[in-house]
Motif scaffolding. Structure first.
Motif, PDB file in Angstrom:
ATOM      1  N   VAL A 185       0.848  -1.200   0.000  1.00 59.92           N
ATOM      2  CA  VAL A 185       0.000   0.000   0.000  1.00 59.92           C
ATOM      3  C   VAL A 185       0.883   1.248   0.000  1.00 59.92           C
ATOM      4  O   VAL A 185       1.773   1.406   0.845  1.00 59.92           O
ATOM      5  N   GLY A 186       0.648   2.122  -0.974  1.00 57.69           N
ATOM      6  CA  GLY A 186       1.402   3.364  -1.068  1.00 57.69           C
ATOM      7  C   GLY A 186       2.725   3.256  -1.780  1.00 57.69           C
ATOM      8  O   GLY A 186       3.387   4.280  -2.006  1.00 57.69           O
ATOM      9  N   TRP A 234      -3.235  -4.625  -5.286  1.00 56.00           N
ATOM     10  CA  TRP A 234      -2.370  -4.869  -4.133  1.00 56.00           C
ATOM     11  C   TRP A 234      -2.058  -3.582  -3.369  1.00 56.00           C
ATOM     12  O   TRP A 234      -1.306  -3.621  -2.394  1.00 56.00           O
ATOM     13  N   GLY A 235      -2.591  -2.463  -3.827  1.00 57.19           N
ATOM     14  CA  GLY A 235      -2.408  -1.195  -3.122  1.00 57.19           C
ATOM     15  C   GLY A 235      -1.287  -0.328  -3.649  1.00 57.19           C
ATOM     16  O   GLY A 235      -0.973   0.706  -3.051  1.00 57.19           O
ATOM     17  N   ASP A 240       9.573   3.344  -5.832  1.00 55.76           N
ATOM     18  CA  ASP A 240      10.071   2.337  -4.885  1.00 55.76           C
ATOM     19  C   ASP A 240      10.562   1.092  -5.615  1.00 55.76           C
ATOM     20  O   ASP A 240      11.394   0.354  -5.078  1.00 55.76           O
ATOM     21  N   LEU A 241      10.059   0.859  -6.823  1.00 62.56           N
ATOM     22  CA  LEU A 241      10.414  -0.352  -7.556  1.00 62.56           C
ATOM     23  C   LEU A 241      10.227  -0.104  -9.049  1.00 62.56           C
ATOM     24  O   LEU A 241       9.260   0.548  -9.469  1.00 62.56           O
TER      25      LEU A 241
END
Length: 456
Positions: free
Chosen positions: A327-328, A351-352, A376-377
């Motif tokens: 999430v986020g 999956w958020g 983040d990815l």
């Protein structure tokens, strides 16, 4: 010297004929010059004529054989090249839509958990199961072809056998329980703990043997164990309490599309009969790996996989990561296939995740220029349109954002030279990847200790 030189392949046919007939004329003239009569020279002349005729015929046959051999060899090379191109195209054209189907099925299963759609949950689950079966079948067919033509080469490393068996237990325990079977896994309690193999291929081999044992066993148990059988050998046993296999058909079960009679009559036993064919092909390409089968009708089966023990070093097999909370999390997804991009985005959003998408290097740079935060990815395909690759995408992201965790999701095989250029901690998944595998790999990629989570 005459007979030796006359038969040599390094001389051209014209030079051979010239040498032979010149010798035929020169030797009688030399004899006549030495004072021999014409009658004495006749046998020698006849012998030389016969030898030359025999030599010319032999040489013509040898050259015809060489030309035919060259044509056959070239024909085989052309067929191999065409097969390689076909498998490459088939791999991309099948894995891409299958990955999209898997993503959409995961989204549908999540949506059907809502109270208003719970009546569709069974259908969504069955659809997801059918897609997983299709994924396995396609992967096995393509992997068999890739192993045979050398596109996929085993990467031998030290594999922790306990971690591998534990991961397989987690994967197949629900399947065994659904059929009312007891899956018993015996982990190693004493050294050795590691074998020298390809972690991914070995996992598929044992997984196929387990899957086969569970599908063929009506009741009872399936045992998975690792036993030391020598100073440098470890043996994996996959035993079951099933009906067994008659000796006269044991060699047939490793052929493609061969299914047992029970599975032909049992609609609950799915599969196309490719799993054991992959096992046989994979073992042929793994050095010092051997598979034996002991079975009698009514007494079950015991598949015995013999492996070389590895020197003590870091294991290449990681235990499966726990389900993570995304999430986020901001995930940048790059893929030149619009349907694949949409499907993966939908799955990540359920999956958020906050998802940004791009279909090329130019679009990636535009997204990065508009970003207010670092992703983040990064999830990227490797082979993109216009001869762009994952190297270009990774370089652009790292130049703009610094080091970012990377997951390469590719439908095609990637060479070791290309993998060597990736940053440390880069993860690789082959399409189509199941949702739980994708989730577990994302968790690993998002770990900050990338030095211990490298999976290339």
């Amino acid at each position: 010297m005459y007979f030796f030189s006359y038969g040599q392949m390094f001389m051209s046919l014209r030079a051979t004929i010239g040498f032979g007939w010149s010798t035929t004329l020169a030797m009688p003239l030399t004899g006549y010059w030495l004072g021999l009569s014409a009658v004495d020279l006749i046998p020698s002349i006849l012998n030389l004529v016969i030898v030359n005729l025999f030599g010319v015929c032999t040489r013509c046959q040898l050259e015809a054989y060489a030309r035919n051999s060259f044509r056959e060899k070239r024909k085989v090379e052309i067929i191999a090249e065409r097969k390689t191109r076909f498998l490459r195209q088939l791999s991309h054209n099948l894995r891409q839509p299958l990955q999209a189907l898997s993503c959409y099925a995961s989204v549908m299963e999540t949506a059907c958990r809502e109270p208003a759609s719970q009546h569709l949950q069974h259908i969504a689950g069955r659809m997801g199961f059918a897609i997983d079966e299709l994924n396995r079948a396609v992967n096995h067919i393509l992997d068999i072809g890739n192993l045979e033509n050398g596109t996929q080469r085993p990467l031998l490393t030290s594999v922790d056998i306990n971690l591998l068996l534990a991961a397989l237990e987690n994967q197949f325990a629900p399947q065994a329980a659904k059929r009312g079977l007891k899956l018993i896994v015996h982990l190693r309690q004493s050294p050795p703990y590691s074998v020298q193999s390809d972690a991914s291929i070995l996992s598929q081999i044992i997984g196929n043997l387990l899957d086969n044992a569970i599908k063929y066993t009506d009741s009872g148990w399936v045992v998975l164990a690792a036993v030391k059988t020598g100073q440098d050998r470890l043996q994996i046993h996959v035993r079951d309490s099933g009906p067994g296999i008659a000796i006269d058909v044991q060699g047939e079960i490793f052929k493609e599309f061969v299914r047992g009679q029970r599975r032909n009559n049992d609609p609950s036993a799915h599969g196309l009969g490719i799993g054991l064919a992959y096992v046989a092909t994979a073992i042929q390409h793994l050095p010092d790996h051997k598979l034996a089968l002991y079975s009698k009708p009514g007494r079950g089966c015991d598949f015995k996989l013999s492996l070389p023990i590895a020197p003590h070093c870091h294991s290449a097999f990681e235990s499966p990561a726990a389900t993570g909370d995304f999430v986020g999390r901001l995930v940048l997804v790059v893929d030149d296939d619009a349907y694949m991009l949409d499907a993966l985005s939908c799955q990540l959003q359920t999956w958020g995740c906050d998802v940004q998408t791009a279909g090329s290097l130019a679009e990636t740079r535009m997204v990065l220029a508009d970003n207010v935060r670092v992703p983040d990815l990064l999830i990227t395909d490797f082979y993109l349109s216009n001869q762009e690759t994952g190297h270009d995408i990774i370089a652009a992201v790292h130049a703009d954002c610094g080091p970012v965790p990377i997951l390469v999701l590719s439908a095609e095989g990637i060479g070791e030279e290309d993998k060597a250029r990736w940053p440390v901690g880069t993860h690789l998944l082959r399409k189509p990847a199941k949702s739980d595998v994708l989730m577990a790999t994302m968790v690993k990629a998002l770990e900050r200790e990338t030095g211990d989570a490298q999976l290339i």
